[in-house]
Design a protein around this motif. Structure first.
Motif, PDB file in Angstrom:
ATOM      1  N   ILE A   3       9.894  -2.420  -4.592  1.00  0.00           N
ATOM      2  CA  ILE A   3       9.035  -1.574  -5.319  1.00  0.00           C
ATOM      3  C   ILE A   3       9.300   0.048  -4.564  1.00  0.00           C
ATOM      4  CG2 ILE A   3       6.469  -0.621  -6.054  1.00  0.00           C
ATOM      5  CD1 ILE A   3       5.899  -3.714  -5.453  1.00  0.00           C
ATOM      6  N   LEU A   4       9.589   1.065  -5.377  1.00  0.00           N
ATOM      7  CA  LEU A   4      10.052   2.269  -4.858  1.00  0.00           C
ATOM      8  C   LEU A   4       8.800   3.195  -5.278  1.00  0.00           C
ATOM      9  CD1 LEU A   4      13.308   3.897  -4.782  1.00  0.00           C
ATOM     10  CD2 LEU A   4      11.304   5.052  -5.911  1.00  0.00           C
ATOM     11  N   GLU A   5       8.444   4.253  -4.383  1.00  0.00           N
ATOM     12  CA  GLU A   5       7.249   4.850  -4.630  1.00  0.00           C
ATOM     13  C   GLU A   5       7.764   6.359  -3.937  1.00  0.00           C
ATOM     14  OE1 GLU A   5       2.709   6.182  -3.642  1.00  0.00           O
ATOM     15  OE2 GLU A   5       3.296   4.336  -3.461  1.00  0.00           O
ATOM     16  N   GLU A   6       7.617   7.547  -4.680  1.00  0.00           N
ATOM     17  CA  GLU A   6       8.198   8.744  -4.368  1.00  0.00           C
ATOM     18  C   GLU A   6       7.104   9.435  -4.021  1.00  0.00           C
ATOM     19  OE1 GLU A   6      10.112  12.820  -5.830  1.00  0.00           O
ATOM     20  OE2 GLU A   6      10.844  11.021  -6.928  1.00  0.00           O
ATOM     21  N   LEU A  54       9.789  12.148   0.034  1.00  0.00           N
ATOM     22  CA  LEU A  54       9.510  10.865   0.847  1.00  0.00           C
ATOM     23  C   LEU A  54       9.620   9.490  -0.083  1.00  0.00           C
ATOM     24  CD1 LEU A  54       8.058  10.397   4.174  1.00  0.00           C
ATOM     25  CD2 LEU A  54       6.845   8.993   2.738  1.00  0.00           C
ATOM     26  N   ILE A  55      10.388   8.512   0.364  1.00  0.00           N
ATOM     27  CA  ILE A  55      10.481   7.575  -0.594  1.00  0.00           C
ATOM     28  C   ILE A  55      10.159   6.277   0.348  1.00  0.00           C
ATOM     29  CG2 ILE A  55      12.158   6.104  -2.028  1.00  0.00           C
ATOM     30  CD1 ILE A  55      12.018   9.111  -2.825  1.00  0.00           C
ATOM     31  N   ARG A  56       9.130   5.651  -0.515  1.00  0.00           N
ATOM     32  CA  ARG A  56       8.800   4.417   0.332  1.00  0.00           C
ATOM     33  C   ARG A  56       9.057   3.083  -0.403  1.00  0.00           C
ATOM     34  NH1 ARG A  56       2.667   3.551   1.423  1.00  0.00           N
ATOM     35  NH2 ARG A  56       3.253   1.402   1.658  1.00  0.00           N
ATOM     36  N   PHE A  57       9.588   2.093   0.436  1.00  0.00           N
ATOM     37  CA  PHE A  57      10.008   0.715  -0.233  1.00  0.00           C
ATOM     38  C   PHE A  57       9.066  -0.180   0.127  1.00  0.00           C
ATOM     39  CE2 PHE A  57      13.368   3.585   0.551  1.00  0.00           C
ATOM     40  CZ  PHE A  57      14.143   3.465  -0.669  1.00  0.00           C
ATOM     41  N   GLU A 106      17.001  -3.853   5.587  1.00  0.00           N
ATOM     42  CA  GLU A 106      17.952  -2.555   5.784  1.00  0.00           C
ATOM     43  C   GLU A 106      18.904  -2.062   4.734  1.00  0.00           C
ATOM     44  OE1 GLU A 106      20.295  -1.654   9.310  1.00  0.00           O
ATOM     45  OE2 GLU A 106      18.881  -0.454   9.822  1.00  0.00           O
ATOM     46  N   THR A 107      19.876  -3.331   4.255  1.00  0.00           N
ATOM     47  CA  THR A 107      20.727  -3.176   3.361  1.00  0.00           C
ATOM     48  C   THR A 107      20.254  -3.066   2.180  1.00  0.00           C
ATOM     49  OG1 THR A 107      22.308  -4.602   4.720  1.00  0.00           O
ATOM     50  CG2 THR A 107      22.707  -4.280   2.362  1.00  0.00           C
ATOM     51  N   GLU A 108      18.960  -3.833   1.772  1.00  0.00           N
ATOM     52  CA  GLU A 108      18.561  -3.540   0.287  1.00  0.00           C
ATOM     53  C   GLU A 108      17.886  -2.411   0.000  1.00  0.00           C
ATOM     54  OE1 GLU A 108      15.442  -6.271  -2.382  1.00  0.00           O
ATOM     55  OE2 GLU A 108      15.797  -6.813  -0.500  1.00  0.00           O
ATOM     56  N   VAL A 109      17.185  -1.776   1.113  1.00  0.00           N
ATOM     57  CA  VAL A 109      16.790  -0.395   1.014  1.00  0.00           C
ATOM     58  C   VAL A 109      17.522   0.764   0.861  1.00  0.00           C
ATOM     59  CG1 VAL A 109      15.560   1.259   2.524  1.00  0.00           C
ATOM     60  CG2 VAL A 109      14.610  -0.850   2.284  1.00  0.00           C
ATOM     61  N   CYS A 110      18.843   0.622   1.637  1.00  0.00           N
ATOM     62  CA  CYS A 110      19.851   1.489   1.450  1.00  0.00           C
ATOM     63  C   CYS A 110      20.508   1.450   0.021  1.00  0.00           C
ATOM     64  CB  CYS A 110      20.810   1.438   2.446  1.00  0.00           C
ATOM     65  SG  CYS A 110      20.437   1.893   4.072  1.00  0.00           S
TER      66      CYS A 110
END
Length: 160
Positions: A3-6, A54-57, A106-110
């Protein structure tokens, strides 16, 4: 699924202090420039005239939302032009900037970050994502490899 939140509030870094510090304590490849302490101080001193992106995952585990990654970014005008430059918080005075993520994410976030920059995160004209670690998953992320060469450039800069 991530889930991405800006987060664009100027005090967004301050508000994430506890979660960010919990995340960084679990990251084995952490550099000083990915810590909450460095990012909050840099933002306080250099964040004026910049817009935080700022992007949080997060992931949901057992019904609970859990922070697994952070990409501290900002936008500003590029060299007095109308171009809006997207860059890491810390650019200029830091080395090894990249998303902070739990090792297993790490890879999935990138990959999710690059996909989101193309389709979800607006308000920028050029992404200047410099000072990456040589082994940073952003360098080999799938969305980057699938992009047409005319829309991207990898430029050598001074080594970290």
């Amino acid at each position: 699924m991530l889930i991405l939140e800006e987060i664009s509030r100027y005090d967004g870094i301050e508000r994430l202090k506890t979660e960010w510090q919990t995340l960084q304590a679990q990251c084995t490849a952490l550099t000083p420039f990915q810590t909450w302490e460095w990012n909050s101080v840099w933002w306080r001193h250099f964040g004026t005239r910049k817009r935080l992106k700022l992007i949080r995952f997060d992931v949901v585990e057992n019904g609970v939302r859990k922070l697994v990654g952070i990409a501290p970014l900002y936008t500003s005008r590029h060299l007095g032009t109308p171009l809006r430059r997207l860059a890491w918080v810390g650019t200029g005075s830091s080395d090894y900037l990249m998303p902070l993520a739990l090792p297993e994410y790490e890879t999935e976030v990138c990959e999710r970050l690059l996909s989101a920059l193309e389709t979800e995160i607006s308000g920028w004209d050029m992404a200047d994502l410099q000072h990456l670690r040589p082994d940073c998953p952003l360098m080999s992320a799938r969305p980057w490899r699938q992009r047409s060469p005319e829309y991207q450039s990898l430029l050598p800069i001074e080594p970290c």
